[in-house]
Write a protein that holds these residues in place. Structure first.
Motif, PDB file in Angstrom:
ATOM      1  N   ILE A  14       0.887  -1.173   0.000  1.00  0.00           N
ATOM      2  CA  ILE A  14       0.000   0.000   0.000  1.00  0.00           C
ATOM      3  C   ILE A  14       0.914   1.208   0.000  1.00  0.00           C
ATOM      4  CG2 ILE A  14      -1.779   1.264   1.266  1.00  0.00           C
ATOM      5  CD1 ILE A  14      -2.768  -1.489   0.392  1.00  0.00           C
ATOM      6  N   ASN A  15       0.827   2.021  -1.032  1.00  0.00           N
ATOM      7  CA  ASN A  15       1.850   3.045  -1.198  1.00  0.00           C
ATOM      8  C   ASN A  15       1.317   4.206  -2.021  1.00  0.00           C
ATOM      9  OD1 ASN A  15       4.400   4.289  -1.388  1.00  0.00           O
ATOM     10  ND2 ASN A  15       4.759   3.308  -3.362  1.00  0.00           N
ATOM     11  N   MET A  20       3.461  -4.711   2.960  1.00  0.00           N
ATOM     12  CA  MET A  20       3.940  -3.450   3.539  1.00  0.00           C
ATOM     13  C   MET A  20       2.955  -2.324   3.246  1.00  0.00           C
ATOM     14  SD  MET A  20       7.068  -3.917   4.916  1.00  0.00           S
ATOM     15  CE  MET A  20       7.789  -2.275   5.001  1.00  0.00           C
ATOM     16  N   GLN A  21       2.908  -1.359   4.176  1.00  0.00           N
ATOM     17  CA  GLN A  21       2.183  -0.112   3.915  1.00  0.00           C
ATOM     18  C   GLN A  21       3.164   1.032   4.092  1.00  0.00           C
ATOM     19  OE1 GLN A  21      -1.627   0.697   5.597  1.00  0.00           O
ATOM     20  NE2 GLN A  21      -2.294  -1.437   5.596  1.00  0.00           N
ATOM     21  N   GLN A  22       2.982   2.054   3.286  1.00  0.00           N
ATOM     22  CA  GLN A  22       3.836   3.229   3.405  1.00  0.00           C
ATOM     23  C   GLN A  22       2.989   4.304   4.091  1.00  0.00           C
ATOM     24  OE1 GLN A  22       4.332   6.541   2.202  1.00  0.00           O
ATOM     25  NE2 GLN A  22       6.144   6.360   3.472  1.00  0.00           N
ATOM     26  N   LEU A  35       3.926   6.613  -2.984  1.00  0.00           N
ATOM     27  CA  LEU A  35       5.182   7.260  -3.408  1.00  0.00           C
ATOM     28  C   LEU A  35       5.602   6.748  -4.785  1.00  0.00           C
ATOM     29  CD1 LEU A  35       7.698   9.037  -2.572  1.00  0.00           C
ATOM     30  CD2 LEU A  35       8.729   6.927  -1.760  1.00  0.00           C
ATOM     31  N   LEU A  80       8.623   7.972  -7.133  1.00  0.00           N
ATOM     32  CA  LEU A  80       9.695   8.944  -7.327  1.00  0.00           C
ATOM     33  C   LEU A  80       9.967   9.202  -8.811  1.00  0.00           C
ATOM     34  CD1 LEU A  80      12.075   7.882  -4.420  1.00  0.00           C
ATOM     35  CD2 LEU A  80      10.771  10.010  -4.607  1.00  0.00           C
TER      36      LEU A  80
END
Lengths: 353, 172, 247
Positions: free
Chosen positions: A208-209, C64-66, A211, A213
């Protein structure tokens, strides 16, 4: 089905439980405290978790974590708290996480007051947080609709993987009204959330993100989001038109729509055939429905408990072809039907300026 | 507040739609705490009440604040126990004075003055029946069954005060 | 041929982007080894924060989580409350945890939130180019304390000592990645922290004193020496709180 007298805030909390809310995070703020209080009492027996967060900032990020874990989650607040949540809302939209956010609007800006208002329209529909994103914004105008639209909010959120805001106001939250406690029927088939982070058993890791770049990748992420928003705009506009054949239309949502209905009754006694266009989704906004009434309507009267926010979207729909009038109150003052009636009479009898 | 809530709740039991808007915030802590109730056969257009058909004033500040809003031909109920000197009131409405606190004291519970007033309102207006109100009292006092009986008495004594003793009613 | 040193299962094959001499890589590896050894990979969700370790989600072969800057403990709370039987950890730097996220970490600890926090303390903002952190030592030069930190900039925060006073905390240790012996101690502490979570005992955190050769202006070797000789004087390693009795 049972019909009961229920406070708006409690009806929406009950609807959330019935729609399968699993975890609620919130921070106290008037005029929506009954939401959290109701859930603190009734969510745990229904198998869910209520947690009072240390701040709205924490609450919305807890929602982010829970949404990413694939469960139905919600928070609620009012203007000042919703402002604090904007960062998290932007992240939710970017990471395409389904969540329901309730804003029982109160007068602003700043600490403002605690009486009802509709002055967070811009914040809800035009961004609020940073970056290009959209929230689906639902605007109930009765306690029954608070109940119905809260259920719908969870379905829309899951179906489109997008945060949904239920935009009420202090009046709707605090008032009691008869409400029929309909059983929950999903608006879309409930799909398994294969993207959720629940531990990578028998599959590659899920991430889950928000970002990116690399500018190219971020651009294509933006394009992907906007393709989704376009689909929502095409499929999910909800609006109620009362008196299709009217010669003059009010445009109002939420509590203001109820008040406008009273004005329409008063105008009818004077032989004036007025109608109401009531956006139920504020985003996507019913531009087309308003545009379709341009020919038959002498003009449009927008009523808001603000200094004029939705009126800009009505002007966008009308495109200068007919006059768009505005009647607004702010600071927690609920507009008086009699005063709007007088103003409308002056406009209609005094010719169009 | 309890009076309005009971009325709105009981109206649903009689098949009406109803709405109830409380004042909230600082007003709750003294002054002119008030609520608005709308009872309709069909959909309630505006739950906001600007011109009530019925106004119940429990104390002087409330009476002063709202007395001029009552609709022509409407009813104003005044708690004469707490409102000693009555100000000038417009002449096109019905005025009813009920010594609610005294009547409540008679049955041994001065705090039941609100139910005395509601009883009086029902006697004059027939918004809902006294029976429905009595049957639904537990909606308000669900956590305090011990006060149910005295509030039943209060509703009845209020009802009778206007049904049987028209002397106190000044219809202008 | 027998493999003596293999990549832990819980790390992906993506090469770290960290600077030469930075100890983030060691810390990542220790966390991954512990998760492997405890057999937790399939039920673990990690939360990456904002800072040099923002890309941690690329390196851990885990769900994962950000999280937004400073909010990892809140995000982890959300995950844990949604899925109480999973293992949830955050990986945060000192700017993220001790500056912008101080509210979230204190309250997660205060609630006894059953999560594990890996707290990288290198006494500086690495990602943004070497500004003062809340953990910057007195006298330490950074781009925003060019003459060295003075009392005008306030005093460095001892987070582990502070959090250890809270009832919700089950385990807090500070370790230093300054030499192989200390690395072994660090791994032991990390393992204890995850075990504490597995047993549902409450909040656990390991503060890891780490290097930042690039922003400290030191060679990798001298950076390790700086951790050992300078940082540990203000930030003494040790266990500040652990569950009592048999567990």
């Amino acid at each position: 089905m049972e019909t009961v007298l229920m406070k708006g805030n409690e009806a929406l909390a009950e609807a959330a439980i019935r729609a399968g809310l699993k975890v609620y995070f919130g921070y106290p703020i008037t005029p929506q405290n009954e939401v959290g209080e109701y859930l603190a009492k009734h969510l745990p027996p229904a198998g869910g978790t209520f947690l009072q967060a240390e701040s709205e900032v924490a609450a919305i990020n807890m929602v982010y974590g829970a949404a990413g874990a694939g469960v139905r989650t919600m928070t609620s607040s009012s203007g000042p708290g919703i402002s604090l949540m904007q960062e998290g809302i932007s992240y939710l939209a970017a990471a395409e996480l389904p969540a329901v956010i309730v804003n029982m609007m109160r007068g602003g800006p700043g600490l403002g007051g605690i009486q009802p208002s509709q002055s967070d329209y811009f914040q809800a529909t035009k961004g609020g947080g940073h970056g290009d994103y959209r929230l689906i914004v639902l605007a109930p105008s009765s306690v029954q609709e608070l109940y119905d639209l809260t259920m719908l909010a969870f379905d829309l959120a899951d179906h489109y993987r997008n945060p949904v805001m239920v935009l009420g106001d202090g009046l709707l939250g605090q008032m009691m009204e008869s409400v029929t406690l309909k059983p929950y029927i999903p608006a879309f088939p409930l799909e398994e959330k294969t993207w959720a982070t629940r531990g990578r058993k028998n599959r590659e890791p899920n991430i889950i993100n928000s970002l990116y770049l690399d500018p190219e990748r971020l651009f294509s992420h933006n394009q992907k989001l906007f393709k989704k928003y376009q689909e929502i705009a095409e499929k999910e506009v909800r609006v109620e038109v009362i008196n299709e054949e009217a010669e003059f239309f009010f445009v109002a949502y939420g509590s203001s729509a109820r008040i406008s209905l009273k004005v329409i009754e008063l105008l009818k006694e004077k032989g004036i055939n007025a109608g109401l266009i009531r956006p139920i989704t504020l985003w996507p906004f019913p531009y087309t429905v308003i545009a379709e009434k341009v020919n038959q309507s002498k003009g449009f009267m927008v009523v808001e408990m603000s200094m004029g926010q939705m009126v800009e979207d009505v002007e966008r729909a009308v495109k200068g072809q007919k006059p768009v009038y505005f009647y607004g109150t702010a600071g927690g003052i609920v507009p008086s039907p009699q005063k709007i009636f007088q103003r409308t009479l002056e406009i209609l009898e005094g010719g169009q300026e | 507040m309890a009076m309005g809530m009971l009325l709105a709740h009981a109206a649903i039991k009689e098949g009406f739609n109803s709405s109830f808007i409380p004042s909230y915030g600082p007003e709750m802590r003294g002054g002119t705490a008030n609520c608005s109730v709308v009872i309709e056969k069909g959909f309630i257009a505006s739950p906001i009440v600007t011109e009530p058909d019925v106004l119940v004033a429990m104390n002087s500040p409330s009476l002063l604040k709202f007395k001029d809003t009552v609709k022509k031909g409407g009813h104003l109920f005044i708690n004469s126990s707490l409102i000693a000197s009555i100000p000038t009131i417009k002449s096109d409405i019905h005025i009813h004075k009920i010594p609610a606190n005294e009547l409540a004291l008679k049955i041994g519970e001065s705090r039941a003055s609100n139910m005395v007033m509601l009883g009086a309102v029902l006697a004059v207006t027939n918004l809902i029946s006294l029976e429905t109100a009595l049957l639904n009292l537990n909606y308000i006092f669900k956590n305090k069954p011990e006060v149910l009986a005295v509030n039943e008495k209060a509703l009845k004594i209020g009802f009778q005060s206007l049904k049987e003793n028209k002397v106190k009613t000044a219809v202008i | 041929m027998a493999e003596i040193l293999a990549r832990p299962e819980s790390l992906t094959k993506v090469p770290f982007h960290y600077c030469p001499g930075c100890t983030h890589g060691i810390a990542h590896r220790l966390v991954a080894e512990v998760i492997d050894e405890l057999g937790l990979a399939e039920k673990t969700i990690g939360v990456a924060s904002v800072g040099c370790s923002v890309l941690a989600y690329d390196y851990f072969n885990l769900d994962m989580q950000q999280a937004a800057h400073g909010r990892a403990p809140a995000v982890a709370t959300g995950i844990k409350r949604a899925l109480p039987d999973r293992i949830v950890f955050t990986y945060q730097g000192d700017g993220d945890l001790a500056s912008i996220g101080m509210g979230e970490i204190v309250h997660a600890a205060g609630r006894g939130e059953n999560i594990t926090v890996i707290f990288i303390n290198n006494s500086i903002y690495g990602m943004t180019g070497g500004q003062m952190a809340p953990t910057t030592l007195m006298g330490q030069k950074t781009t925003t304390t060019p003459e060295g930190r003075t009392k005008d900039n306030g005093f460095p925060l001892k987070v582990s000592e502070m959090l250890a006073t809270l009832d919700g905390v089950a385990y807090i240790a500070r370790v230093a990645l300054s030499d192989p012996g200390q690395v072994i101690k660090a791994k032991k502490a990390i393992k204890t922290a995850f075990t504490v979570q597995e047993k549902g005992l409450g909040f656990s955190m390991v503060e890891i004193l780490s290097t930042c050769p690039t922003n400290w202006g030191l060679s990798p070797v001298n950076a390790l020496k700086y951790v050992k000789e300078t940082m540990t004087r203000y930030y003494p390693p040790g266990e500040f709180k652990k569950p009592e009795g048999e567990w």
